[in-house]
Enzyme design. Structure first.
Site, mmCIF file in Angstrom:
data_model
loop_
_atom_site.group_PDB
_atom_site.id
_atom_site.type_symbol
_atom_site.label_atom_id
_atom_site.label_comp_id
_atom_site.label_asym_id
_atom_site.label_seq_id
_atom_site.Cartn_x
_atom_site.Cartn_y
_atom_site.Cartn_z
ATOM 1 N N CYS A 66 -15.526 4.410 -3.782
ATOM 2 C CA CYS A 66 -16.287 4.498 -2.540
ATOM 3 C C CYS A 66 -16.390 5.928 -2.019
ATOM 4 O O CYS A 66 -17.359 6.270 -1.345
ATOM 5 C CB CYS A 66 -15.706 3.569 -1.482
ATOM 6 S SG CYS A 66 -14.095 4.055 -0.845
ATOM 7 N N ASP A 68 0.865 -1.186 0.000
ATOM 8 C CA ASP A 68 0.000 0.000 0.000
ATOM 9 C C ASP A 68 0.896 1.228 0.000
ATOM 10 O O ASP A 68 1.874 1.280 0.748
ATOM 11 C CB ASP A 68 -0.921 0.020 1.228
ATOM 12 C CG ASP A 68 -2.157 0.886 1.008
ATOM 13 O OD1 ASP A 68 -1.998 2.070 0.636
ATOM 14 O OD2 ASP A 68 -3.284 0.390 1.209
#
Length: 277
Positions: free
Chosen positions: A202, A73
């Site tokens: 999202c 990440d």
């Protein structure tokens, strides 16, 4: 153990007294036992994304005793993450997500080896990263990464457990299309990425925070099942979870003969050709 149990190289290490106690509830399961727990401790799993899906996955896989967890990440912890990304905490806002996740995992299970990759997955590093692990769990939030991982795992012959979330619904499947039989790849399910404006992210559409916990936990379950060869694999099956209706549905996904990756006449040959701009 079933015949689906993947081979691990070398001799499994013995279980220590402390591990017998920590993993006692696993070991008393006939389907797991000491051998199964030893397999988990010897396994290497790469989790892509330390966000909504990656958070419960990382915590449960660490608690289960996956010996080595890799985390990919490139983001930092933001206040808006904390509604669903439970591996992070308010004092760690602004911290790299891989470092924040390491802190939480080490507090939960200090015996787990953690390998952090504070990078954005792309065509230049995907193949090398994937090949370092026994299984990849995709918790990313974009189609470019999903396609890239699907291709890289196919070429490396490494199982991929992939999931996605939006609003009140989630989906999950497992891909290992190099196997004989009707085992589709990710491109059999999605031949091409949808237009950018078709499926909102999202931050645009919203997401029920606890949905990430439900689907991420299901994903962690499938990871453990694949490592131990337990139960029925989701290879060839798409599981859809509708939180508002409290329903889980299963849909059969078949291998496409015209698939660019695993079909009769594939056009994709190497991972570097799969980058999506």
């Amino acid at each position: 153990m079933t015949s689906r149990t993947p081979p691990l190289t070398g001799t499994l290490p013995p279980i220590t007294d402390a591990q017998l106690l920590r993993y006692a509830r696993h070991i008393v399961l006939d389907e797991v036992g000491e051998e199964g727990q030893a397999r988990l401790l010897a396994s290497r799993v790469l989790v892509v994304g330390a966000g909504g899906l990656g958070s419960p996955m990382l915590l449960y896989l660490a608690a289960a005793g996956i010996g080595t967890l890799g985390i990919v990440d490139s983001d930092k912890v933001d206040l808006t993450n904390l509604q669903r990304q439970i591996v992070h905490a308010t004092p760690r806002i602004g911290t790299a997500k891989v470092d924040s996740a390491r802190t939480a995992i080490e507090a939960l299970n200090p015996d787990i080896r953690i390998e952090t990759h504070d990078v954005r997955l792309d065509a230049s590093n995907a193949d090398a990263l994937v090949r370092r692990y026994d299984l990849v769990a995709d918790g990313s939030d974009n189609f470019a990464t999903r396609f890239l991982l699907g291709d890289a795992c196919y070429f490396a012959r490494i199982p991929l457990v992939s999931a996605a979330l939006l609003r009140f619904e989630g989906q999950i499947s497992t891909f290992k299309a190099w196997n004989t039989g009707d085992h589709p790849c990710y491109r059999c399910l999605y031949p091409e990425p949808p237009p950018d404006d078709l499926i909102p992210r999202c931050e645009q559409a919203g997401i029920l925070g606890v949905l990430a916990g439900v689907v991420g936990s299901l994903q962690a379950t499938e990871v453990i099942k694949e490592l131990l060869g337990l139960g029925e694999s989701l290879s060839g099956t798409l599981l859809l979870y509708d939180s508002l209706a409290a329903k889980i549905r299963h849909f059969r996904v078949k291998r496409r003969s015209d698939c660019a990756l695993c079909g009769a006449h594939p056009t994709l040959r190497v991972p570097s050709q799969t980058e999506i701009d």
